[in-house]
Design a protein around this motif. Structure first.
Motif, mmCIF file in Angstrom:
data_model
loop_
_atom_site.group_PDB
_atom_site.id
_atom_site.type_symbol
_atom_site.label_atom_id
_atom_site.label_comp_id
_atom_site.label_asym_id
_atom_site.label_seq_id
_atom_site.Cartn_x
_atom_site.Cartn_y
_atom_site.Cartn_z
ATOM 1 N N ARG A 184 125.689 104.978 63.326
ATOM 2 C CA ARG A 184 127.046 105.404 62.976
ATOM 3 C C ARG A 184 127.035 105.603 61.465
ATOM 4 N NH1 ARG A 184 132.383 101.909 64.213
ATOM 5 N NH2 ARG A 184 131.925 100.911 62.215
ATOM 6 N N ASN A 185 126.809 106.828 61.055
ATOM 7 C CA ASN A 185 126.516 107.076 59.647
ATOM 8 C C ASN A 185 126.889 108.510 59.283
ATOM 9 O OD1 ASN A 185 125.549 106.945 57.063
ATOM 10 N ND2 ASN A 185 123.394 106.812 57.622
ATOM 11 N N THR A 186 127.955 108.675 58.534
ATOM 12 C CA THR A 186 128.367 110.017 58.118
ATOM 13 C C THR A 186 127.342 110.637 57.172
ATOM 14 O OG1 THR A 186 129.700 109.030 56.340
ATOM 15 C CG2 THR A 186 130.823 109.534 58.418
ATOM 16 N N LEU A 187 126.598 109.813 56.436
ATOM 17 C CA LEU A 187 125.578 110.357 55.546
ATOM 18 C C LEU A 187 124.417 110.958 56.333
ATOM 19 C CD1 LEU A 187 125.328 107.885 52.531
ATOM 20 C CD2 LEU A 187 126.274 110.192 52.580
ATOM 21 N N TYR A 188 124.113 110.381 57.487
ATOM 22 C CA TYR A 188 123.062 110.981 58.321
ATOM 23 C C TYR A 188 123.506 112.366 58.773
ATOM 24 C CZ TYR A 188 120.066 112.081 62.235
ATOM 25 O OH TYR A 188 119.214 112.733 63.085
ATOM 26 N N ASP A 189 124.753 112.496 59.167
ATOM 27 C CA ASP A 189 125.268 113.802 59.571
ATOM 28 C C ASP A 189 125.142 114.811 58.428
ATOM 29 O OD1 ASP A 189 125.963 112.638 61.983
ATOM 30 O OD2 ASP A 189 128.022 112.211 61.344
ATOM 31 N N GLU A 190 125.348 114.344 57.209
ATOM 32 C CA GLU A 190 125.302 115.224 56.039
ATOM 33 C C GLU A 190 123.876 115.596 55.648
ATOM 34 O OE1 GLU A 190 126.248 114.862 51.242
ATOM 35 O OE2 GLU A 190 127.357 113.608 52.673
ATOM 36 N N TYR A 191 122.935 114.656 55.778
ATOM 37 C CA TYR A 191 121.569 114.865 55.291
ATOM 38 C C TYR A 191 120.623 115.415 56.355
ATOM 39 C CZ TYR A 191 122.121 112.791 50.671
ATOM 40 O OH TYR A 191 122.473 112.542 49.361
ATOM 41 N N SER A 192 121.094 115.707 57.543
ATOM 42 C CA SER A 192 120.207 116.196 58.604
ATOM 43 C C SER A 192 120.508 117.630 59.016
ATOM 44 C CB SER A 192 120.307 115.283 59.837
ATOM 45 O OG SER A 192 121.637 115.256 60.340
ATOM 46 N N THR A 193 121.305 118.332 58.237
ATOM 47 C CA THR A 193 121.691 119.696 58.572
ATOM 48 C C THR A 193 120.761 120.719 57.911
ATOM 49 O OG1 THR A 193 123.162 119.855 56.668
ATOM 50 C CG2 THR A 193 124.109 118.985 58.711
ATOM 51 N N GLU A 194 120.890 121.960 58.328
ATOM 52 C CA GLU A 194 120.134 123.048 57.697
ATOM 53 C C GLU A 194 120.559 123.204 56.238
ATOM 54 O OE1 GLU A 194 117.421 126.105 57.152
ATOM 55 O OE2 GLU A 194 117.598 124.622 58.785
ATOM 56 N N GLU A 195 121.830 122.974 55.958
ATOM 57 C CA GLU A 195 122.308 123.054 54.586
ATOM 58 C C GLU A 195 121.642 121.982 53.724
ATOM 59 O OE1 GLU A 195 124.191 123.109 57.260
ATOM 60 O OE2 GLU A 195 124.998 125.150 57.177
ATOM 61 N N ALA A 196 121.449 120.791 54.292
ATOM 62 C CA ALA A 196 120.781 119.713 53.562
ATOM 63 C C ALA A 196 119.333 120.083 53.266
ATOM 64 C CB ALA A 196 120.840 118.418 54.370
ATOM 65 N N TYR A 197 118.696 120.745 54.239
ATOM 66 C CA TYR A 197 117.314 121.176 54.023
ATOM 67 C C TYR A 197 117.240 122.203 52.898
ATOM 68 C CZ TYR A 197 113.130 123.961 54.510
ATOM 69 O OH TYR A 197 111.992 124.655 54.233
ATOM 70 N N GLN A 198 118.123 123.188 52.914
ATOM 71 C CA GLN A 198 118.115 124.214 51.882
ATOM 72 C C GLN A 198 118.373 123.610 50.505
ATOM 73 O OE1 GLN A 198 117.161 127.231 52.221
ATOM 74 N NE2 GLN A 198 117.065 127.346 54.452
ATOM 75 N N ARG A 199 119.278 122.655 50.430
ATOM 76 C CA ARG A 199 119.569 121.994 49.162
ATOM 77 C C ARG A 199 118.352 121.233 48.652
ATOM 78 N NH1 ARG A 199 123.605 119.015 50.776
ATOM 79 N NH2 ARG A 199 122.380 117.143 51.215
ATOM 80 N N ALA A 200 117.681 120.540 49.573
ATOM 81 C CA ALA A 200 116.525 119.728 49.186
ATOM 82 C C ALA A 200 115.325 120.588 48.816
ATOM 83 C CB ALA A 200 116.161 118.771 50.323
ATOM 84 N N LYS A 238 114.466 114.364 60.737
ATOM 85 C CA LYS A 238 115.047 115.511 60.026
ATOM 86 C C LYS A 238 116.070 115.074 58.981
ATOM 87 C CE LYS A 238 118.552 116.484 63.584
ATOM 88 N NZ LYS A 238 119.213 117.555 64.349
ATOM 89 N N VAL A 239 115.671 114.124 58.143
ATOM 90 C CA VAL A 239 116.477 113.748 56.990
ATOM 91 C C VAL A 239 115.856 114.408 55.772
ATOM 92 C CG1 VAL A 239 117.231 111.869 55.487
ATOM 93 C CG2 VAL A 239 117.254 111.570 57.971
ATOM 94 N N TYR A 240 116.653 115.171 55.018
ATOM 95 C CA TYR A 240 116.135 115.950 53.899
ATOM 96 C C TYR A 240 116.708 115.444 52.574
ATOM 97 C CZ TYR A 240 115.191 118.955 57.891
ATOM 98 O OH TYR A 240 114.783 119.438 59.111
ATOM 99 N N LEU A 241 115.837 114.916 51.740
ATOM 100 C CA LEU A 241 116.224 114.383 50.441
ATOM 101 C C LEU A 241 115.745 115.299 49.325
ATOM 102 C CD1 LEU A 241 115.139 110.670 51.045
ATOM 103 C CD2 LEU A 241 117.468 111.570 51.185
ATOM 104 N N THR A 242 116.525 115.389 48.258
ATOM 105 C CA THR A 242 116.109 116.186 47.111
ATOM 106 C C THR A 242 115.006 115.460 46.348
ATOM 107 O OG1 THR A 242 117.678 115.185 45.572
ATOM 108 C CG2 THR A 242 118.470 117.061 46.874
ATOM 109 N N LYS A 243 114.356 116.181 45.447
ATOM 110 C CA LYS A 243 113.278 115.606 44.659
ATOM 111 C C LYS A 243 113.758 114.417 43.838
ATOM 112 C CE LYS A 243 109.497 117.033 41.592
ATOM 113 N NZ LYS A 243 108.904 118.191 40.881
#
Length: 294
Positions: free
Chosen positions: A250-266, A91-96
């Motif tokens: 141990r990765n704050t970026l994983y916490d940021e990119y695996s949220t519902e907000e990250a999915y909506q952004r992507a 569940k890692v969500y990246l933008t185009k």
């Protein structure tokens, strides 16, 4: 589908919504499908959004871990198995734009599956201690592979001479120009050899081969961001046997990119999602319009 007789029995091709097909001396007719499935539902979009980070991580991890999946079917690669094993939980969500730039976020993927006992970790992420006991061994610059190997085999019934202990770690970085996340992959290993006088430090670093409380441990530092794992492997029965291991993160970026907000952004960068055009959306994507020809 129906079989035709009489004047229609020699027809073929299409006529309106009907398709005629000849099979031997018989003609069959079927109706064309006129409705299509919505390919941008939330479930389908989330399904597709899992792929990019998984693919780029698998590509690099599998370069270090050949033979990582013991029971893979004939013809399947370690890469195939990596993707199959991790897809459901990914569940890692990246933008185009991030996908185009080959961005990557270190995530808790399973990197091996096998029959050897898993290496168990305790302690905080980034300072993990394994269940591989080293007795009174203190690793110094002069410690040889022989001394290290004897300590492992003597104190751990699951380890034999000829076995290998590997340490894989993924360093989480941020591209200084784009600001997109990227990863650097590392790997080192030692084969347990009871005769080798080669120094341990000439083969592996303290990063994954340190001692804490009498056990093998990592020394990644307080600033470390990323993921890591140890793997136990052995030659047996003409194949490679491995322990089943998952990357510790141990990765704050994983916490940021695996949220519902990250999915909506992507998903917004791919045109958004659409369960139903007339159903009000919780959050409308600016300037998102839908069009089509009639």
């Amino acid at each position: 589908m129906a079989q035709l007789d009489g004047q229609f029995k020699k027809m073929s091709g299409s006529l309106g919504q009907l398709t005629f097909r000849r099979v031997g001396t018989k003609t069959y007719v079927s109706e064309k499908v006129t409705s299509t499935t919505n390919t941008r539902t939330s479930a389908q979009q989330k399904h597709r959004m899992k792929w990019p980070n998984l693919i780029i991580t698998g590509k690099w991890v599998c370069k270090f871990l050949r033979g990582a999946f013991e029971d893979k079917p004939e013809g399947a690669s370690d890469y195939n198995m990596f993707v199959k094993t991790n897809f459901a939980a990914s569940k890692v969500y990246l933008t185009k734009s991030e996908v185009g730039a080959k961005a990557c976020v270190a995530a808790p993927y399973q990197i091996t599956t096998g029959s050897l006992e898993s290496i168990v970790l305790t302690g905080e992420a980034g300072a993990s201690v394994t269940n591989i006991t080293l007795g009174r061994l203190d690793i110094t610059a002069d410690t040889t592979v022989r001394v290290f190997s004897n300590a492992v085999v003597t104190n751990n019934v699951d380890y034999n001479y000829g076995d290998q202990i590997s340490f894989i770690w993924v360093e989480q970085l941020v591209d200084p120009i784009t600001g997109y996340p990227r990863c650097k992959f590392h790997g080192e290993y030692v084969v347990l050899d009871k005769t080798s006088e080669v120094t341990l430090r000439s083969l592996v670093s303290e990063t994954g081969f340190s001692v804490m409380s009498g056990n093998l441990a990592c020394s990644l530092g307080d600033s470390f961001q990323g993921a890591y794992a140890w793997v136990h492997s052995r030659k047996g029965g003409g194949r490679t046997l491995v322990s089943s291991q998952v990357l510790v993160v141990r990765n704050t970026l994983y916490d940021e990119y695996s949220t519902e907000e990250a999915y909506q952004r992507a998903v917004a960068t791919y045109g958004g999602e659409s369960d139903s055009f007339l159903t009000p959306e919780d959050q409308q994507v600016p300037n998102l319009r839908r069009s089509g020809d009639v």
